[in-house]
Scaffold this motif. Structure first.
Motif, mmCIF file in Angstrom:
data_model
loop_
_atom_site.group_PDB
_atom_site.id
_atom_site.type_symbol
_atom_site.label_atom_id
_atom_site.label_comp_id
_atom_site.label_asym_id
_atom_site.label_seq_id
_atom_site.Cartn_x
_atom_site.Cartn_y
_atom_site.Cartn_z
ATOM 1 N N ALA A 43 0.829 -1.207 0.000
ATOM 2 C CA ALA A 43 0.000 0.000 0.000
ATOM 3 C C ALA A 43 0.863 1.257 0.000
ATOM 4 N N VAL A 44 1.967 1.243 0.754
ATOM 5 C CA VAL A 44 2.870 2.399 0.765
ATOM 6 C C VAL A 44 3.469 2.614 -0.617
ATOM 7 N N VAL A 45 3.859 1.531 -1.286
ATOM 8 C CA VAL A 45 4.418 1.648 -2.637
ATOM 9 C C VAL A 45 3.378 2.229 -3.593
ATOM 10 N N LEU A 46 2.145 1.724 -3.531
ATOM 11 C CA LEU A 46 1.088 2.239 -4.406
ATOM 12 C C LEU A 46 0.791 3.713 -4.133
ATOM 13 N N SER A 47 0.890 4.113 -2.866
ATOM 14 C CA SER A 47 0.570 5.496 -2.512
ATOM 15 C C SER A 47 1.568 6.491 -3.086
ATOM 16 N N LEU A 48 2.715 6.022 -3.519
ATOM 17 C CA LEU A 48 3.744 6.893 -4.102
ATOM 18 C C LEU A 48 3.712 6.885 -5.625
ATOM 19 N N GLN A 49 2.697 6.248 -6.206
ATOM 20 C CA GLN A 49 2.617 6.107 -7.653
ATOM 21 C C GLN A 49 1.333 6.727 -8.180
ATOM 22 N N ARG A 50 1.272 6.854 -9.483
ATOM 23 C CA ARG A 50 0.076 7.369 -10.154
ATOM 24 C C ARG A 50 0.098 6.854 -11.590
ATOM 25 N N ARG A 51 -1.074 6.517 -12.129
ATOM 26 C CA ARG A 51 -1.155 6.084 -13.516
ATOM 27 C C ARG A 51 -1.284 7.302 -14.418
ATOM 28 N N LYS A 52 -0.384 7.435 -15.368
ATOM 29 C CA LYS A 52 -0.346 8.571 -16.288
ATOM 30 C C LYS A 52 -0.803 8.119 -17.668
ATOM 31 N N VAL A 53 -1.811 8.802 -18.198
ATOM 32 C CA VAL A 53 -2.345 8.483 -19.520
ATOM 33 C C VAL A 53 -1.514 9.197 -20.571
ATOM 34 N N SER A 54 -1.128 8.475 -21.597
ATOM 35 C CA SER A 54 -0.345 9.052 -22.691
ATOM 36 C C SER A 54 -1.103 8.876 -24.004
ATOM 37 N N GLY A 55 -0.655 9.588 -25.031
ATOM 38 C CA GLY A 55 -1.289 9.468 -26.342
ATOM 39 C C GLY A 55 -2.223 10.607 -26.662
ATOM 40 N N GLY A 56 -2.079 11.747 -25.958
ATOM 41 C CA GLY A 56 -2.870 12.927 -26.268
ATOM 42 C C GLY A 56 -4.328 12.754 -25.900
ATOM 43 N N LEU A 57 -5.215 13.350 -26.720
ATOM 44 C CA LEU A 57 -6.637 13.312 -26.433
ATOM 45 C C LEU A 57 -7.229 11.921 -26.581
ATOM 46 N N LEU A 58 -6.597 11.097 -27.379
ATOM 47 C CA LEU A 58 -7.132 9.758 -27.598
ATOM 48 C C LEU A 58 -6.854 8.834 -26.419
ATOM 49 N N GLY A 59 -5.814 9.146 -25.632
ATOM 50 C CA GLY A 59 -5.500 8.310 -24.481
ATOM 51 C C GLY A 59 -5.183 6.887 -24.869
#
Length: 304
Positions: A43-59
């Motif tokens: 849980a501590v490891v997950l709390s330091l991360q974030r999912r970043k969407v790439s590919g512009g508007l299309l995601g």
């Protein structure tokens, strides 16, 4: 030769005896590591991360990136979380004193010299603790509904914006009093009866013995029960989550753990949910540490 032979088995026996405590503790240590330490670290490891969407508007893609303490800053500035924490405290303000007060009252009544049928009474008081929380909440939920309520559901709004606090707290109290009563009653039974006999010879009434002798001597047990109840209040989830379909006043983020559940499994934001979980765990540990120090001080001071 005989002396050397007898000393060798003795040393082997001492080694086996010295290793026995570690063998007995090993299963508990493994369970702690597998089900508490490892999930907590994850849980501590997950709390330091974030999912970043790439590919512009299309995601078209996404990846997990390290964001440091950004999730914690977002959590600590989330007004919805603070509102849910306030509701949790309001329920706890009802649950904690009522639970400890009733548990102490029942324990004192069962410990009086004139008490009868104490075994049956202890069983009846303890029985609600053995009922799973979800089942207990469903039972009380049907008792709160106007169509099925035998306790004035037509005249009392148990699921209103104000009444729902008492409804949730009532279920928590109903399930927790029995356990705390047993703890306090056990502490009372461990006291030497000579103390009561001396007090009665001095002319003390049963009420005076209860308030001036019994309560001060079992104060460490009362403090421990208070700690258990505070931690249970901080983990409030089953009662409001089960009552949510029956009440419009209970939202999906009504208490902090419901917000964690909603973020993780409804909004698919496990990273914010992990950060919230870590914050709540640290707060619970802090409360436990302070309460444990209070208990130690009471025990060292002889319950004064």
């Amino acid at each position: 030769m005989t002396t050397q032979t007898s000393q060798a088995p003795a040393r082997g026996t001492r080694r086996r005896r010295s290793a026995l405590p570690y063998v007995l503790v090993l299963p508990a240590v493994l369970l702690f590591v597998l089900f508490i330490l490892a999930p907590g670290a994850y849980a501590v490891v997950l709390s330091l991360q974030r999912r970043k969407v790439s590919g512009g508007l299309l995601g078209t893609g996404s990846k997990v990136v390290w964001v440091g303490l950004d999730n914690y800053r977002q959590v600590l500035t989330d007004g919805e979380l603070w509102s849910s924490a306030l509701r949790m405290l309001e329920v706890g303000a009802i649950t904690i004193p009522v639970t400890i007060g009733l548990a102490l009252l029942f324990a004192l009544l069962l410990d009086t010299a004139r008490a009868r049928f104490t075994r049956a009474a202890r069983l009846l008081i303890f029985l609600p603790y053995a009922v799973p929380g979800v089942i207990a909440t469903l039972l009380w939920g049907f008792m709160y509904l106007p169509a099925t309520s035998p306790i004035g559901g037509d005249h009392i709004d148990y699921f209103g914006a104000t009444g729902v606090y008492g409804s949730v707290a009532n279920i928590a109290v109903w399930g927790a009093v029995g356990f705390n009563m047993v703890v306090i009653y056990t502490a009372l039974r461990a006291l030497p009866p000579e103390i009561y006999e001396a007090a009665r010879m001095d002319g003390c009434s049963e009420l005076q013995i209860a308030l001036r002798i019994k309560v001060p001597l079992v104060l460490p047990a009362i403090t421990m029960c208070t700690l258990f109840t505070v931690l249970a209040s901080a983990q409030l989830f089953n009662e409001p989550n089960t009552l949510k379909p029956l009440s419009n006043a209970i939202s999906s983020t009504w208490v902090p753990l419901m917000k964690v559940y909603t973020d993780a499994f409804v909004n698919s934001d496990i990273y914010s949910a992990a950060a919230t979980s870590v914050v709540l765990a640290v707060a619970a540990l802090a409360v436990s540490f302070v309460a444990a120090r209070v208990v130690q001080a009471r025990v060292a001071g002889g319950g004064r």
